[in-house]
Structures are given as structure tokens and as C-alpha cells.
Design a protein around this motif. Structure first.
Motif: not given
Length: 453
Positions: A77-86, A1-9, A36-39, A48-51
Motif C-alpha cells: 500500500g505504501l509503495a503504490i502511494a509512493a509511486v503516485i506521490k513521488g 467515468m474514470w479515476y484520476n489515479n489508482i489511489l482513488e480506487t 479488490t483494493n489496488p494492492g 494512504l491515510k498514514m501518508i
């Protein structure tokens, strides 16, 4: 099993039983390990929820810039999500936060603007005001406003609260967490109290923050507000995410207790946690009489110790703030490191030639001069050389004729830096009387030996 991106972890963090550090508490104390969250922090959940909610509402548009006032973890948290979402990110923060936090944000491509801590929220220099100004000035920008954005607490209502309920099989009786924006504890509280209204929700506050007094009296007292060191908790205003009706009790913890406990958690439980975790555990220990056998107390461990390496995990930083005593080496320590040997002295009536022979045979450079067993002066190689150059016949004269002022006597508790300052080219040693009345001599070599031992 794998995740599609880091946000899914994000989420589904482990629960760990604490043992040594809470040994005097009869309840079961569990740590919810959010590192243990990615950030490496609980703020990943609400970021992620706010975004996502802003995307759904149209407030955050493709290619936009996220602008937020943050102490570091929400920014991560915002920066990691921003990387994935552009998205781009600009963060404002205070100068009391650790440099490691800013470096981490910049590693994800974020711009960080550091603002002064000791100003009112309304002051144009505050990190709240600067972030609001930037939102007005930067095209296509959005400010999450984690303090008043209820997506913050909703994230914990949807995720963290249910996880705690499931991981404790519904046995949780207390939840303890630091309160800053209030989203974590309020969201958890809303979910758990729907499951069991008897669950006690305890907020950890700090001295210099308004939360505890406001909860207990309903009064917003500006006299409660003053600068503090503890990071991530407490505020000088009332964020919309703090639901005082859901939080049963606030416990205040000092900066010193929070800092020292942060280190103890690593040393006793092997968990490398951040400053607000230290505050939370110190608070739990302060409230130990509140807990009984059979209780299940869940403590939120919000972030990771790596963000505090230059602060709570740094001895010099702690000493500078008086949180730990500076244990300087003393004369007692120096003589304990010396090889046991009797101090060599010479009577003042002996000849200079005898002094020369003593220095040669023992390979020493100075000798205290005595009279009837009392130290009255000293004679050194340089004293002898100077005298011989002026008068070769001095060899037959008494030591008293060329002796100089005695080495200074010091106390056994004299600090090593003071001893070092007393030793120079004109005064190459000091004398000290040990606990048994025996005189010892301390030279620069002895100091070096003690420091390096």
C-alpha cells in the motif's frame, strides 16, 4: 467515468455471502473482500491515510523516503502511494514472510531488507529495530510505524466501518478479523459500536502471540511468545492500535488449521484469499456455537492468495511442516496398476534349456525358482549367460544348479521409494503377496508405470 489515479480506487470493497464452508453455522456469514483494493489488501486503506496525515503534519516532505517494518501488505500500500506521490521506499521484513510478497514490493521499486524472525523486538537485528535505525540514518525519511500510528485505525473508522454498516443495512451483529497491528479491527469496532454497542467484535489470534491472554488477564506473559508460521496476525508486543476495550473476544487458531483452511476457502467458495483469512474462518468454525440464526457475521478477508503460492498453496511446503501427510505410493498401488497376469515360475528340477525356452517364448528376463510351490531362488538372463559362457553343457543341468538367492519379499504397504532402492543390477525385482495370497513380481518398469499412471 474514470479515476484520476489508482489511489482513488481504494475502498468500497464488495461483501460476499459464504455458503459451503460455513454450512454448519446457523448465522449469515459475509466476507468483506479486501483483495479488490489496488494492492490486493486491506492495508491500502491505512497506508494512504498514514501518508496523507504525515503530509498534512509536515512529517513527510516532498521527495522523502518512507521506511517501514512490514510483512508485505502495508508495504504494498505504501509503495503504490509512493509511486503516485513521488516518494522512495525502504521496507524491513522477517524471513518467515513469503518470497512472493518481497518480489511484489520490489516490483514497485521498493528496497526490501529481510531480517530474522526469531529475535526480540528490541534486538538490533529485528525488523522493528532495523527500520528505526534506517529512519535515523537516511536523510529526509519518515517511518509510518503502522503499529502505533493511530492514522491506521482512523482509516478503518472513516472507511471500512461505515462500509460494513451500509452494506449490511445496519444488521451486522459480529465482526471477525485477524489482529496484527490492530488498526483494522479497532477502527471498525469504534465506528460500529457507536452505531450499536451490542455488536460483538472478535479478534483472531495465533499461538505464539500475546493478545488473547492479555485481553483475558491483563498480563503480558512472555512465556506466550514463541515463533509461529501464520502471517499477518499476532504479535509479541502490544501495538497502540490494538484497543482491547473495543475487542470483545480473542480466538486462537493453530498454524496448521489456518494453513489448511486457507486452501479450503479457495476450493469451497472460489475465493483466493491469504493466510490470515484462513485463520479467521477456522476461528469462526471453532466458535460456531457462539452464533445463532438471524446473526450477521462479517469476516474480513484482508489479502490475496497469490502472496502465498510458495507456502499455504504448495503441497511440498505443507508436507515439510507436517500439515498434510505424505501419501507415498506403495506396493499395493503398484500391483493395482499392473495388468492382471499370473506370475511365471519354474521348478528347480527343470533344466536350464527349459528355462531358456520359457524366457524366449514369454519375452521375460527373470523367473522365480520354486520347490514344491515355494519360492526358493531365482534365475535371470544374466545368470544363464554367465553359466553358458563358463560351461556350454550347463543347458542340460537343473535350474537349481545355477539359481541364485530369491527376490526379496516385501509387504503390500512398503513405500515405493523403499522398493525402488531395493531394485538394482544385482536384484532386478521384488516379490509381494497380494490380499488373496497370490504372489506378484514388481520390476522397475512396474514402478515407472505406477508413477506415471
Amino acid at each position: 467515468m474514470w479515476y484520476n489515479n489508482i489511489l482513488e480506487t481504494i475502498g468500497n470493497t464488495p461483501m460476499v455471502k459464504l455458503n459451503k464452508i460455513v454450512k454448519d453455522i446457523p448465522a449469515t456469514v459475509l466476507a468483506k473482500i479486501e483483495t479488490t483494493n489496488p494492492g490486493n489488501s486491506i492495508k491500502d486503506r491505512m497506508a494512504l491515510k498514514m501518508i496523507e496525515d504525515a503530509e498534512k503534519s509536515g512529517k513527510l516532505k516532498p521527495g522523502g523516503t518512507i521506511i517501514e517494518g512490514t510483512s508485505g501488505n502495508t508495504g504494498m500500500g505504501l509503495a503504490i502511494a509512493a509511486v503516485i506521490k513521488g516518494y522512495k521506499c525502504i521496507f524491513t521484513s522477517t524471513d518467515k514472510q513469503s518470497k512472493e510478497k518481497f518480489d511484489a514490493l520490489r516490483a514497485f521499486g521498493a528496497e526490501v531488507i529481510v531480517c530474522p524472525t526469531n529475535v526480540e523486538p528490541e534486538d538490533p537485528r529485528s525488523y522493528y529495530s532495523v527500520s528505526s535505525r534506517l529512519e535515523r540514518e537516511v536523510p529526509n525519511s519518515w517511518k509510518p510505524n503502522q503499529y502505533d500510528n493511530l492514522s491506521n485505525s482512523q482509516a478503518h473508522y472513516e472507511q471500512t466501518g461505515p462500509e460494513i454498516w451500509e452494506q449490511t443495512e445496519g444488521k451486522v451483529t459480529h465482526v471477525v478479523a485477524g489482529v496484527g497491528t490492530g488498526g483494522t479491527l479497532s477502527g471498525i469496532a469504534r465506528f460500529l459500536k457507536e452505531k450499536n454497542p451490542a455488536i460483538k467484535i472478535i479478534g483472531i489470534d495465533t499461538y505464539g502471540s500475546v493478545f488473547k491472554k492479555y485481553k483475558e488477564t491483563g498480563e503480558f506473559d512472555k512465556n506466550e511468545i514463541y515463533p509461529y508460521i501464520t502471517e499477518g496476525i499476532g504479535e509479541d508486543f502490544l501495538p497502540a492500535n490494538v484497543d482491547f476495550n473495543l475487542i470483545d473476544h480473542f480466538e486462537k487458531v493453530t498454524d496448521m488449521d489456518a494453513a489448511l483452511m486457507t486452501r479450503e476457502i479457495a476450493r469451497k467458495e472460489g475465493i483466493f484469499a491469504g493466510n490470515s483469512t484462513g485463520s479467521a474462518i477456522a476461528g469462526v468454525l471453532q466458535m460456531k456455537d457462539m452464533f445463532k440464526e438471524g446473526d450477521v457475521v462479517v469476516v474480513i478477508f484482508p489479502d490475496h492468495g497469490t502472496r502465498y503460492l510458495g507456502k499455504m498453496y504448495n503441497d511440498d511446503w505443507l508436507r515439510d511442516r507436517g500439515f498434510i501427510k505424505e501419501e507415498k505410493l506403495t506396493a499395493r498401488h503398484i500391483i493395482s496398476k499392473k495388468e492382471a497376469q499370473d506370475i511365471v515360475t519354474i521348478d528347480c528340477e527343470k533344466t536350464v534349456l527349459e528355462a531358456i525356452n520359457t524366457i524366449k517364448s514369454l519375452n521375460i528376463s527373470q523367473i522365480p525358482v520354486t520347490q514344491k510351490g515355494m519360492v526358493i531362488g531365482k534365475i535371470t538372463e544374466s545368470d544363464i549367460l554367465t553359466s553358458l559362457m563358463e560351461n556350454p553343457g550347463v543347458k542340460s543341468q537343473t535350474v537349481a544348479s545355477i539359481s541364485t538367492a530369491p527376490f526379496p519379499f516385501i509387504d503390500l504397504n512398503t513405500a515405493i521409494d523403499k522398493i525402488s532402492a531395493m531394485i538394482n543390477k544385482d536384484n532386478i525385482a521384488v516379490l509381494v503377496e497380494d490380499d488373496n495370497g497370490k504372489i506378484e513380481i514388481i520390476t522397475q518398469y512396474d514402478i515407472i508405470n505406477a508413477i506415471s499412471a
